[in-house]
Write an enzyme that holds these catalytic residues in place. Structure first.
Site, PDB file in Angstrom:
ATOM      1  N   ASP A  29       0.847  -1.190   0.000  1.00 49.22           N
ATOM      2  CA  ASP A  29       0.000   0.000   0.000  1.00 49.22           C
ATOM      3  C   ASP A  29       0.889   1.248   0.000  1.00 49.22           C
ATOM      4  OD1 ASP A  29      -3.210   0.516   1.058  1.00 49.22           O
ATOM      5  OD2 ASP A  29      -1.810   2.199   1.068  1.00 49.22           O
ATOM      6  N   ASN A  86     -12.608  -3.389   2.807  1.00 48.98           N
ATOM      7  CA  ASN A  86     -13.489  -2.232   2.945  1.00 48.98           C
ATOM      8  C   ASN A  86     -14.499  -2.240   1.795  1.00 48.98           C
ATOM      9  OD1 ASN A  86     -12.236  -1.191   5.244  1.00 48.98           O
ATOM     10  ND2 ASN A  86     -10.683  -0.140   4.032  1.00 48.98           N
ATOM     11  N   GLY A  92     -15.078   3.258   4.194  1.00 47.67           N
ATOM     12  CA  GLY A  92     -13.968   4.066   3.694  1.00 47.67           C
ATOM     13  C   GLY A  92     -13.344   3.533   2.417  1.00 47.67           C
ATOM     14  N   HIS A  99     -10.321  -5.331  -3.154  1.00 52.68           N
ATOM     15  CA  HIS A  99      -8.965  -5.502  -2.637  1.00 52.68           C
ATOM     16  C   HIS A  99      -9.033  -5.884  -1.171  1.00 52.68           C
ATOM     17  CE1 HIS A  99     -10.118  -1.254  -2.279  1.00 52.68           C
ATOM     18  NE2 HIS A  99      -9.453  -1.244  -1.130  1.00 52.68           N
ATOM     19  N   HIS A 101      -6.895  -5.680   2.301  1.00 53.04           N
ATOM     20  CA  HIS A 101      -5.745  -5.140   3.023  1.00 53.04           C
ATOM     21  C   HIS A 101      -5.177  -6.269   3.886  1.00 53.04           C
ATOM     22  CE1 HIS A 101      -6.689  -0.734   2.426  1.00 53.04           C
ATOM     23  NE2 HIS A 101      -7.892  -1.252   2.224  1.00 53.04           N
TER      24      HIS A 101
HETATM   25  P1  AMP Z   1      -9.592   1.476   0.453  1.00 49.87           P
HETATM   26  O1  AMP Z   1      -9.598   2.789   1.173  1.00 49.87           O
HETATM   27  O2  AMP Z   1     -10.009   0.292   1.271  1.00 49.87           O
HETATM   28  O3  AMP Z   1     -10.354   1.569  -0.868  1.00 49.87           O
HETATM   29  O4  AMP Z   1      -8.083   1.167   0.108  1.00 49.87           O
HETATM   30  C1  AMP Z   1      -7.428   1.690  -0.992  1.00 49.87           C
HETATM   31  C2  AMP Z   1      -5.960   1.688  -0.658  1.00 49.87           C
HETATM   32  O5  AMP Z   1      -5.241   1.803  -1.860  1.00 49.87           O
HETATM   33  C3  AMP Z   1      -5.498   2.831   0.255  1.00 49.87           C
HETATM   34  O6  AMP Z   1      -4.949   2.288   1.438  1.00 49.87           O
HETATM   35  C4  AMP Z   1      -4.472   3.568  -0.595  1.00 49.87           C
HETATM   36  O7  AMP Z   1      -3.363   3.992   0.173  1.00 49.87           O
HETATM   37  C5  AMP Z   1      -4.072   2.502  -1.601  1.00 49.87           C
HETATM   38  N1  AMP Z   1      -3.599   2.970  -2.886  1.00 49.87           N
HETATM   39  C6  AMP Z   1      -4.193   3.841  -3.734  1.00 49.87           C
HETATM   40  N2  AMP Z   1      -3.490   3.967  -4.865  1.00 49.87           N
HETATM   41  C7  AMP Z   1      -2.431   3.130  -4.758  1.00 49.87           C
HETATM   42  C8  AMP Z   1      -1.336   2.795  -5.593  1.00 49.87           C
HETATM   43  N3  AMP Z   1      -1.180   3.353  -6.810  1.00 49.87           N
HETATM   44  N4  AMP Z   1      -0.422   1.901  -5.139  1.00 49.87           N
HETATM   45  C9  AMP Z   1      -0.557   1.335  -3.919  1.00 49.87           C
HETATM   46  N5  AMP Z   1      -1.578   1.600  -3.077  1.00 49.87           N
HETATM   47  C10 AMP Z   1      -2.496   2.489  -3.493  1.00 49.87           C
END
Ligand code: AMP
Ligand code: ZN
Length: 113
Positions: A29, A86, A92, A99, A101
């Site tokens: 992330d 999420n 959030g 995806h 986490h």
């Molecule tokens: P969510 O808030 O559950 O939708 O998680 C999305 C996650 O994607 C967040 O923790 C962001 O920091 C991460 N994120 C967004 N763009 C990228 C990227 N290009 N590379 C890696 N992580 C990303």
């Protein structure tokens, strides 16, 4: 489709990948909330758990097993890790491509905020 995680899966934008196979990609992330904070995505676009269908059962299993592979690759499989999906605004979710986490590398608090 203009989806950032589809682009990562296709290798069109860079990511720090830790593990991948033909169905799933795991990468760090960008804004980690733990010493280990990985994202595990299916290569095929599904919006989230709420948008998953019965025909996505295999994909969902591949993502969960991908979480184990990613945790092993990051060295937290034994110490422990948390898997979070999420889903929609109250959770959030900011990226509308399913995806998981994978969080670890420290004692995580419970319940999450
Ligand atoms: P969510 O808030 O559950 O939708 O998680 C999305 C996650 O994607 C967040 O923790 C962001 O920091 C991460 N994120 C967004 N763009 C990228 C990227 N290009 N590379 C890696 N992580 C990303
Ligand atoms: Zn996508």
């Amino acid at each position: 489709m203009d989806c950032i995680f589809c682009k990562i899966a296709r290798g069109e934008i860079p990511a720090k990948k830790v593990w991948e196979d033909e169905n799933v990609v795991a990468f760090h992330d960008l804004e980690p909330h733990a010493p280990v904070h990985l994202l595990v995505i299916p290569r095929r676009h599904v919006v989230n758990v709420g948008g998953a269908e019965a025909t996505d059962v295999e994909l969902l299993g591949q993502v969960v097993l991908g979480c184990r592979q990613a945790a092993e690759a990051a060295g937290v499989a034994e110490s422990g890790f948390r898997v979070v999906f999420n889903t929609n605004q109250d959770a959030g979710q900011t990226v509308p491509h399913l995806h998981a986490h994978v969080l670890g590398g420290r004692a995580l608090t419970w319940p999450p905020g």
